[in-house]
Write an enzyme that holds these catalytic residues in place. Structure first.
Site, PDB file in Angstrom:
ATOM      1  N   HIS A 245      23.751  26.844 -18.774  1.00  0.00           N
ATOM      2  CA  HIS A 245      24.706  26.240 -19.236  1.00  0.00           C
ATOM      3  C   HIS A 245      25.088  25.835 -20.278  1.00  0.00           C
ATOM      4  O   HIS A 245      25.898  25.747 -20.913  1.00  0.00           O
ATOM      5  CB  HIS A 245      24.996  25.454 -18.316  1.00  0.00           C
ATOM      6  N   GLU A 246      23.883  25.036 -21.040  1.00  0.00           N
ATOM      7  CA  GLU A 246      24.649  23.903 -22.170  1.00  0.00           C
ATOM      8  C   GLU A 246      24.610  24.968 -23.411  1.00  0.00           C
ATOM      9  O   GLU A 246      25.428  24.904 -24.506  1.00  0.00           O
ATOM     10  CB  GLU A 246      23.690  22.702 -22.104  1.00  0.00           C
ATOM     11  N   ARG A 248      25.484  28.278 -23.251  1.00  0.00           N
ATOM     12  CA  ARG A 248      26.239  29.028 -22.941  1.00  0.00           C
ATOM     13  C   ARG A 248      27.697  28.598 -23.785  1.00  0.00           C
ATOM     14  O   ARG A 248      28.232  29.494 -24.776  1.00  0.00           O
ATOM     15  CB  ARG A 248      26.676  29.566 -21.358  1.00  0.00           C
ATOM     16  N   ALA A 358      27.748   2.918 -24.674  1.00  0.00           N
ATOM     17  CA  ALA A 358      28.462   2.172 -24.581  1.00  0.00           C
ATOM     18  C   ALA A 358      29.943   1.819 -25.153  1.00  0.00           C
ATOM     19  O   ALA A 358      31.255   2.198 -25.220  1.00  0.00           O
ATOM     20  CB  ALA A 358      28.155   0.880 -24.545  1.00  0.00           C
ATOM     21  N   GLY A 421      20.442  11.655 -23.982  1.00  0.00           N
ATOM     22  CA  GLY A 421      20.371  10.495 -24.868  1.00  0.00           C
ATOM     23  C   GLY A 421      19.752   9.125 -23.729  1.00  0.00           C
ATOM     24  O   GLY A 421      18.878   9.039 -24.192  1.00  0.00           O
ATOM     25  N   LEU A 422      20.048   9.302 -21.835  1.00  0.00           N
ATOM     26  CA  LEU A 422      18.715   7.781 -21.250  1.00  0.00           C
ATOM     27  C   LEU A 422      17.880   8.511 -21.311  1.00  0.00           C
ATOM     28  O   LEU A 422      16.983   7.114 -20.683  1.00  0.00           O
ATOM     29  CB  LEU A 422      20.401   7.929 -20.126  1.00  0.00           C
TER      30      LEU A 422
HETATM   31  P1  ADP Z   1      25.432  11.595 -21.856  1.00  0.00           P
HETATM   32  O1  ADP Z   1      24.996  13.054 -23.888  1.00  0.00           O
HETATM   33  O2  ADP Z   1      26.519  12.413 -21.598  1.00  0.00           O
HETATM   34  O3  ADP Z   1      26.009  10.484 -22.847  1.00  0.00           O
HETATM   35  P2  ADP Z   1      23.019  10.266 -21.465  1.00  0.00           P
HETATM   36  O4  ADP Z   1      22.622  10.505 -21.075  1.00  0.00           O
HETATM   37  O5  ADP Z   1      23.382   9.157 -22.423  1.00  0.00           O
HETATM   38  O6  ADP Z   1      24.128  11.292 -22.177  1.00  0.00           O
HETATM   39  O7  ADP Z   1      24.272   9.715 -20.380  1.00  0.00           O
HETATM   40  C1  ADP Z   1      24.247   9.778 -18.955  1.00  0.00           C
HETATM   41  C2  ADP Z   1      25.014   9.588 -18.311  1.00  0.00           C
HETATM   42  O8  ADP Z   1      25.445   8.194 -17.574  1.00  0.00           O
HETATM   43  C3  ADP Z   1      26.442   9.998 -19.479  1.00  0.00           C
HETATM   44  O9  ADP Z   1      27.289  11.174 -19.014  1.00  0.00           O
HETATM   45  C4  ADP Z   1      27.559   9.168 -17.997  1.00  0.00           C
HETATM   46  O10 ADP Z   1      28.606   9.714 -17.145  1.00  0.00           O
HETATM   47  C5  ADP Z   1      26.913   7.735 -17.901  1.00  0.00           C
HETATM   48  N1  ADP Z   1      26.752   6.596 -19.016  1.00  0.00           N
HETATM   49  C6  ADP Z   1      25.399   6.445 -20.002  1.00  0.00           C
HETATM   50  N2  ADP Z   1      25.753   5.175 -20.648  1.00  0.00           N
HETATM   51  C7  ADP Z   1      27.528   4.870 -19.757  1.00  0.00           C
HETATM   52  C8  ADP Z   1      28.487   3.539 -20.398  1.00  0.00           C
HETATM   53  N3  ADP Z   1      28.563   2.741 -21.079  1.00  0.00           N
HETATM   54  N4  ADP Z   1      29.634   3.667 -19.521  1.00  0.00           N
HETATM   55  C9  ADP Z   1      29.409   4.860 -18.363  1.00  0.00           C
HETATM   56  N5  ADP Z   1      28.640   5.834 -18.283  1.00  0.00           N
HETATM   57  C10 ADP Z   1      27.681   5.453 -18.878  1.00  0.00           C
END
Ligand code: ADP
Length: 465
Positions: A245-246, A248, A358, A421-422
Site C-alpha cells: 500500500h505504501e 503504490r 509531537a 517511527g514509533l
Molecule cells: P508516523 O510516521 O505516522 O508518525 P509513527 O510510528 O511515528 O508513525 O506514529 C504512529 C502513529 O501514532 C501516528 O500515525 C499517529 O497517529 C500517532 N502519534 C504518534 N505520536 C503522536 C502524537 N504526539 N500525537 C498524536 N498522535 C501521535
C-alpha cells in the site's frame, strides 16, 4: 504395532512372567511340603515296625504286627532278609515279589526314593536292619503318591487359570487406561493434521482432561505455538499488505509525472520536483524498513557507551526547533544530569522520532515540552504535547509497524509519516533494557515516557546490555 498394543503386550507379558515365577515357587513349595508329610508318615510307620521286629527261634527275622499298629490304607510294607529274601509283605501287595524300591545292595542308612510300581507312583523308605555290626535285611515302607499328584494337578489347574485370568484382566486394564490417555493424543494428532491440511492456524486443540498432566501440558504448549504462529503469519500478511500500500502511492505519482514529461517532450520543473520528492520518500521508507527489520531482529550492533542524556536532549531540541519554526513552541522542562548506557545514535533517533511526532501532530500555537529526570535506577525522559491526543482505540496499536491513527493519515498533509517511527523507537528502547509508555487524552495532548536503566560507570557499560 501401535503404542497401545505395545504397552498392552508389555504389561500383559510382565504380569504373565511374574505369575509364572510365582506359580513355579508355589507349586514347588506345595509339592515339597506334601512329600515331606508322606516322608514323615513313612518314617513314623517304619520306626513302629522296627520296634515290632524280632528274631525267631531259627534266627530268622520276624515281624509281630501288634493290633494297635494299624497301617494306613495306602501304606505298603515289605521286609527283606539278606539270606532268605522277602519275609513279609502287607496284604495289598502280597502278590508282589519285587522290592518296592531297587534293593541291589542293602542300604547302609535309611533312604527315601520315588519309584513306580505298575501304574502307581510310590514314595518308599528303605531302612537297613542290622544285628550288631552285621546288616541282616531291610524294611521297605511305601506310600502312594496319588494324593500328592492329584493335589499337584489341581494346583496346576488353579495356577494356570488364575494366571490366564490375571493376564486377561491386566490386558483389559492397560488397554482401557492407555485408550483413554491416547485418545486425547489421537484427537490432537487429527486436529493438527486438519490444521495443516486446511491451513487454518486459528483452530486450537480441545482438551477436556486435567491441564496439569503430561498430555494436557503438551496440548497447551502446542496451542501456544499455534497462537504464536498465527500472530506471526498475521503480522507478516499485514506487513506485506502495508508495504504494498505504501509503495503504490509514490510509484503512481512517479509514473504519472514521468508520463506527463514524455507527453510534454520537455522537463517540467514541477513534475521533476514531484518525482524527486516521491523518490526521497521511497528511499526514506525503505531505509526505515531496513532499520526496523534490523532493530526488531536484534541484529543492529549497539555501540555501547556512557551517554549523557541531558546533552543529547539539548541537541535534539536544537535540531527540531527548526522543524517547529514559529508554529509550535518547543520547551525544555526540568532537566537532570543523567547518564545511561547505550548507543548514542540510536537513542538520538528515538528522541528525534518522539519530538518530531509531537511537533508534527500538534496544531499551530501548541506546545511541546521535553523533560529529563531519574528515579533510583532509571532515567525518565518525557515528551509531551498539547496536540489532539491519540484516540483510545488506536493507543494499543501505535507501536505496531505501519500503524497510523486514522486521523493522522489525513491530518499530516506532508505525507512524511509511514507509521514506522514509533515501532523503531519501541525496539531500540527494548534492546536498551528500557520501556516506552504513552499516555494520551483527547484534545488535551499526548505524553510519551521513555525509561532507561541508569549507567553506574563506564566499566559495566559493555556487559549491561
Ligand atoms: P508516523 O510516521 O505516522 O508518525 P509513527 O510510528 O511515528 O508513525 O506514529 C504512529 C502513529 O501514532 C501516528 O500515525 C499517529 O497517529 C500517532 N502519534 C504518534 N505520536 C503522536 C502524537 N504526539 N500525537 C498524536 N498522535 C501521535
Amino acid at each position: 504395532m501401535s503404542l497401545r498394543a505395545r504397552l498392552t503386550l508389555l504389561y500383559t507379558s510382565l504380569v504373565g512372567g511374574i505369575l509364572l515365577l510365582f506359580g513355579i515357587v508355589i507349586y514347588q513349595l506345595v509339592s515339597i511340603n506334601l512329600v515331606d508329610q508322606i516322608d514323615e508318615l513313612l518314617a513314623r510307620t517304619a520306626s513302629d515296625l522296627v520296634d515290632s521286629m524280632r528274631l525267631n527261634a531259627v534266627g530268622e527275622l520276624d515281624m509281630d504286627l501288634s493290633p494297635d499298629l494299624e497301617l494306613a490304607t495306602n501304606v505298603y510294607v515289605q521286609l527283606w532278609e539278606r539270606n532268605t529274601g522277602l519275609r513279609f509283605a502287607s496284604a495289598s501287595i502280597s502278590h508282589l515279589r519285587e522290592p518296592l524300591a531297587p534293593l541291589d545292595r542293602l542300604p547302609a542308612e535309611p533312604v527315601y526314593r520315588t519309584t513306580n510300581v505298575g501304574e502307581t507312583s510310590l514314595r518308599v523308605l528303605s531302612v537297613p536292619l542290622s544285628l550288631g555290626n552285621r546288616l541282616i535285611g531291610a524294611l521297605q515302607v511305601g506310600a502312594s503318591l496319588a494324593i500328592v499328584e492329584a493335589t499337584q494337578r489341581t494346583l496346576l489347574t488353579v495356577l494356570i487359570i488364575g494366571a490366564l485370568v490375571s493376564m486377561g484382566l491386566a490386558a483389559l486394564a492397560v488397554s482401557l487406561t492407555t485408550y483413554q490417555a491416547l485418545a486425547s493424543l489421537e484427537r490432537a494428532t487429527s486436529v493438527a493434521l486438519q490444521i495443516t491440511r486446511a491451513d487454518d492456524l486459528s483452530r486450537r486443540i480441545p482438551y477436556q482432561g486435567p491441564q496439569k498432566d503430561e498430555i494436557g501440558q503438551l496440548i497447551q504448549a502446542f496451542n501456544q505455538t499455534l497462537s504464536r504462529l498465527e500472530n506471526l503469519f498475521n503480522t507478516q500478511r499485514r506487513f506485506v499488505a502495508d508495504v504494498g500500500h505504501e509503495l503504490r502511492t509514490p510509484l503512481t505519482v512517479i509514473k504519472g509525472n514521468a508520463s506527463l514529461l514524455r507527453r510534454m517532450g520537455c522537463a517540467d520543473e514541477e513534475s521533476l520536483g514531484s518525482i524527486e520528492s516521491e523518490v526521497d520518500r521511497l528511499t526514506r521508507m525503505i531505509g526505515d524498513l531496513l532499520l526496523l527489520a534490523r532493530v526488531e531482529a536484534g541484529k543492529m550492533p549497539l555501540d555501547n557507551r556512557i551517554v549523557e542524556m541531558d546533552t543529547l536532549v539539548l541537541e535534539v531540541l536544537q535540531q527540531t526547533r527548526v522543524l517547529a519554526q514559529d508554529r509550535v513552541r518547543v520547551q525544555l522542562g526540568d532537566i537532570d544530569q543523567v547518564l545511561v548506557c547505550g548507543d548514542r545514535d540510536q537513542l538520538k533517533q528515538v528522541m528525534l522520532n518522539l519530538v518530531e511526532n509531537a511537533i508534527k501532530y500538534t496544531p499551530a500555537g501548541g506546545e511541546v515540552r521535553v523533560e529529563l529526570g531519574k528515579t533510583d535506577d532509571m532515567a525518565r525522559i518525557t515528551v509531551s504535547d498539547t496536540g489532539p491526543g491519540i484516540p483510545p482505540e488506536d493507543l494499543p496499536h501505535i507501536f505496531e509497524r505501519f500503524y497510523r491513527a486514522e486521523k493522522s493519515r489525513t491530518r499530516t498533509s506532508d505525507g512524511k509519516g509511514f507509521g514506522l517511527g514509533l515501532s523503531i523507537a519501541y525496539w531500540i528502547i527494548r534492546h536498551h533494557g528500557g520501556q516506552i509508555d504513552v499516555d494520551s487524552e483527547k484534545d488535551k495532548g499526548t505524553t510519551f515516557c521513555v525509561w532507561l536503566p541508569l549507567a553506574e560507570g563506564e566499566g559495566d557499560c559493555q556487559s549491561e546490555l
